[in-house]
Design an enzyme around this catalytic site. Structure first.
Site, PDB file in Angstrom:
ATOM      1  N   SER A   1       1.386  -2.955  -3.246  1.00  0.00           N
ATOM      2  CA  SER A   1       0.230  -3.849  -3.132  1.00  0.00           C
ATOM      3  C   SER A   1      -0.434  -4.011  -4.483  1.00  0.00           C
ATOM      4  O   SER A   1      -0.887  -3.026  -5.078  1.00  0.00           O
ATOM      5  CB  SER A   1      -0.778  -3.281  -2.134  1.00  0.00           C
ATOM      6  OG  SER A   1      -2.023  -3.945  -2.305  1.00  0.00           O
TER       7      SER A   1
ATOM      8  N   HIS B   1       3.271  -7.040  -1.867  1.00  0.00           N
ATOM      9  CA  HIS B   1       2.236  -7.153  -0.833  1.00  0.00           C
ATOM     10  C   HIS B   1       0.972  -7.710  -1.481  1.00  0.00           C
ATOM     11  O   HIS B   1       0.422  -7.108  -2.408  1.00  0.00           O
ATOM     12  CB  HIS B   1       1.992  -5.768  -0.220  1.00  0.00           C
ATOM     13  CG  HIS B   1       1.043  -5.754   0.925  1.00  0.00           C
ATOM     14  ND1 HIS B   1       1.425  -6.028   2.217  1.00  0.00           N
ATOM     15  CD2 HIS B   1      -0.282  -5.489   0.984  1.00  0.00           C
ATOM     16  CE1 HIS B   1       0.375  -5.917   3.030  1.00  0.00           C
ATOM     17  NE2 HIS B   1      -0.676  -5.595   2.298  1.00  0.00           N
TER      18      HIS B   1
ATOM     19  N   ASP C   1      -2.751  -8.782  -0.961  1.00  0.00           N
ATOM     20  CA  ASP C   1      -3.910  -8.606  -0.077  1.00  0.00           C
ATOM     21  C   ASP C   1      -4.983  -9.662  -0.336  1.00  0.00           C
ATOM     22  O   ASP C   1      -5.469  -9.793  -1.456  1.00  0.00           O
ATOM     23  CB  ASP C   1      -4.537  -7.225  -0.312  1.00  0.00           C
ATOM     24  CG  ASP C   1      -3.734  -6.119   0.323  1.00  0.00           C
ATOM     25  OD1 ASP C   1      -3.402  -6.231   1.518  1.00  0.00           O
ATOM     26  OD2 ASP C   1      -3.420  -5.133  -0.380  1.00  0.00           O
TER      27      ASP C   1
ATOM     28  N   MET D   1      -8.776 -10.981   0.926  1.00  0.00           N
ATOM     29  CA  MET D   1      -9.982 -10.569   1.665  1.00  0.00           C
ATOM     30  C   MET D   1     -11.083 -11.609   1.476  1.00  0.00           C
ATOM     31  O   MET D   1     -11.222 -12.164   0.386  1.00  0.00           O
ATOM     32  CB  MET D   1     -10.476  -9.224   1.136  1.00  0.00           C
ATOM     33  CG  MET D   1      -9.407  -8.155   1.133  1.00  0.00           C
ATOM     34  SD  MET D   1     -10.089  -6.613   0.507  1.00  0.00           S
ATOM     35  CE  MET D   1      -8.612  -5.597   0.499  1.00  0.00           C
TER      36      MET D   1
ATOM     37  N   HIS E   1      -1.028 -10.753   3.059  1.00  0.00           N
ATOM     38  CA  HIS E   1      -1.768 -10.076   4.131  1.00  0.00           C
ATOM     39  C   HIS E   1      -3.170 -10.654   4.154  1.00  0.00           C
ATOM     40  O   HIS E   1      -3.996 -10.325   3.302  1.00  0.00           O
ATOM     41  CB  HIS E   1      -1.764  -8.562   3.852  1.00  0.00           C
ATOM     42  CG  HIS E   1      -2.578  -7.753   4.812  1.00  0.00           C
ATOM     43  ND1 HIS E   1      -2.973  -6.456   4.551  1.00  0.00           N
ATOM     44  CD2 HIS E   1      -3.068  -8.045   6.042  1.00  0.00           C
ATOM     45  CE1 HIS E   1      -3.673  -5.998   5.570  1.00  0.00           C
ATOM     46  NE2 HIS E   1      -3.755  -6.946   6.487  1.00  0.00           N
TER      47      HIS E   1
ATOM     48  N   MET F   1      -6.668 -10.843   5.330  1.00  0.00           N
ATOM     49  CA  MET F   1      -7.776 -10.151   5.997  1.00  0.00           C
ATOM     50  C   MET F   1      -8.951 -11.128   6.016  1.00  0.00           C
ATOM     51  O   MET F   1      -9.935 -10.977   5.276  1.00  0.00           O
ATOM     52  CB  MET F   1      -8.097  -8.849   5.257  1.00  0.00           C
ATOM     53  CG  MET F   1      -7.017  -7.787   5.487  1.00  0.00           C
ATOM     54  SD  MET F   1      -7.109  -6.431   4.304  1.00  0.00           S
ATOM     55  CE  MET F   1      -6.116  -7.103   2.980  1.00  0.00           C
TER      56      MET F   1
ATOM     57  N   MET G   1      -2.270  -1.165  10.501  1.00  0.00           N
ATOM     58  CA  MET G   1      -3.195  -0.661   9.480  1.00  0.00           C
ATOM     59  C   MET G   1      -3.416   0.828   9.732  1.00  0.00           C
ATOM     60  O   MET G   1      -3.853   1.230  10.811  1.00  0.00           O
ATOM     61  CB  MET G   1      -4.529  -1.399   9.534  1.00  0.00           C
ATOM     62  CG  MET G   1      -4.488  -2.848   9.060  1.00  0.00           C
ATOM     63  SD  MET G   1      -3.733  -3.106   7.437  1.00  0.00           S
ATOM     64  CE  MET G   1      -4.798  -2.123   6.378  1.00  0.00           C
TER      65      MET G   1
ATOM     66  N   ASP H   1       0.266   0.158   6.456  1.00  0.00           N
ATOM     67  CA  ASP H   1      -0.506  -0.173   5.251  1.00  0.00           C
ATOM     68  C   ASP H   1      -1.761   0.688   5.194  1.00  0.00           C
ATOM     69  O   ASP H   1      -2.605   0.621   6.089  1.00  0.00           O
ATOM     70  CB  ASP H   1      -0.853  -1.673   5.334  1.00  0.00           C
ATOM     71  CG  ASP H   1      -1.615  -2.188   4.120  1.00  0.00           C
ATOM     72  OD1 ASP H   1      -1.803  -1.439   3.148  1.00  0.00           O
ATOM     73  OD2 ASP H   1      -2.013  -3.366   4.168  1.00  0.00           O
TER      74      ASP H   1
HETATM   75  C1  DX5 Z   1      -6.249  -2.278   2.475  1.00  0.00           C
HETATM   76  C2  DX5 Z   1      -5.099  -3.124   2.027  1.00  0.00           C
HETATM   77  C3  DX5 Z   1      -3.971  -2.329   1.507  1.00  0.00           C
HETATM   78  C4  DX5 Z   1      -4.265  -1.514   0.277  1.00  0.00           C
HETATM   79  C5  DX5 Z   1      -3.548  -0.201   0.451  1.00  0.00           C
HETATM   80  O1  DX5 Z   1      -7.139  -3.022   3.210  1.00  0.00           O
HETATM   81  O2  DX5 Z   1      -4.618  -3.926   3.090  1.00  0.00           O
HETATM   82  O3  DX5 Z   1      -2.802  -3.124   1.309  1.00  0.00           O
HETATM   83  O4  DX5 Z   1      -3.852  -2.112  -0.912  1.00  0.00           O
HETATM   84  O5  DX5 Z   1      -3.891   0.613  -0.598  1.00  0.00           O
HETATM   85  P1  DX5 Z   1      -3.530   2.170  -0.642  1.00  0.00           P
HETATM   86  O6  DX5 Z   1      -2.033   2.268  -0.654  1.00  0.00           O
HETATM   87  O7  DX5 Z   1      -4.169   2.593  -1.916  1.00  0.00           O
HETATM   88  O8  DX5 Z   1      -4.141   2.809   0.564  1.00  0.00           O
HETATM   89 ZN    ZN Z   2      -2.602  -4.922   2.873  1.00  0.00          ZN
END
Ligand code: DX5
Ligand code: ZN
Length: 210
Positions: free
Chosen positions: A7, A32, A34, A36, A65, A67, A135, A169
């Site tokens: 990620s 990956h 992310d 948000m 991903h 969110m 998650m 994740d």
């Molecule tokens: C969290 C994200 C993850 C995050 C995981 O909300 O969806 O993808 O990057 O990070 P680590 O591996 O540091 O927990």
């Molecule tokens: Zn993620």
């Protein structure tokens, strides 16, 4: 083989090119990405412009991903920016229409569950999905600790007849990866663990062996 999806949330943001290049040269299976919105989760991250820049330089498979509270408003923009796969949350608005829209755009599609959302909530939609993302932390931030209780959902999904990818994740590292593989998770997202590893390629190789 268990796959690795680093990620870029944990990447050095001022050195994004080197960070993505590291994902490629490490032998990791996909990137990956992310996203948000500051509403579905209490944080903000990246948008389609960064994805477009990544896809211009690299041929890595990118899983976005989302969110987001209203992912349906953004999936076209991410498809246009080069997403190969889009994962949305079961808890988001217009979940089913959005899954259908992602498929219509010709992309692979995944559904994600927050730690407290039961696997059973996906029962009707499973035939449409390429992947389920479990998650293993509350989404929003990297660097949290793995919530092991969530892992039982992998077996529950298989019992419901799901044959696609099961991804997890949050809080995953080289030390606990075996627990996820044992639980039936076949793709591991790693943010902090990947980007702080002394030897990311060795970490990827170790997970591939599981
Ligand atoms: C969290 C994200 C993850 C995050 C995981 O909300 O969806 O993808 O990057 O990070 P680590 O591996 O540091 O927990
Ligand atoms: Zn993620």
């Amino acid at each position: 083989m268990t796959k690795v999806a680093p990620s870029i949330l944990a990447a050095d943001l001022l050195r994004m090119q080197q960070s993505v290049s590291l994902i490629e040269t490490s032998g990791a299976d996909e990137l990956h990405f992310d996203v948000m919105d500051g509403h579905f989760v209490p944080n903000l991250s990246f948008g389609p412009a960064l994805l477009k820049a990544v896809k211009k330089e690299f041929s890595l498979f990118c899983d976005v991903h989302l969110m987001l509270t209203d992912p349906i408003n953004y999936v076209e923009a991410f498809a246009k920016a080069g997403a190969d796969h889009i994962t949305i949350h079961q808890e988001a608005n217009d979940f089913l229409p959005c899954i259908r829209k992602i498929k219509e755009l010709g992309l692979r599609v995944g559904a994600s569950l927050k730690p407290g959302t039961p696997a059973d909530t996906l029962r009707e939609v499973l035939p449409l999905l390429d992947r389920v993302l479990l998650m293993t932390v509350e989404p929003g931030f990297g660097g949290q600790s793995l919530m092991r209780d969530v892992l039982k959902k992998a077996a529950e999904l298989r019992l419901m007849g799901f044959h696609g990818d099961i991804q997890a994740d949050g809080g995953i590292n080289g030390d606990n990866a075996w627990e996820l593989a044992k639980a039936g998770v076949n793709t591991l997202v790693m943010g902090t663990a990947f980007f702080t590893a002394d030897d990311p390629a060795a970490l990827v190789e170790k997970v591939h062996q599981l």
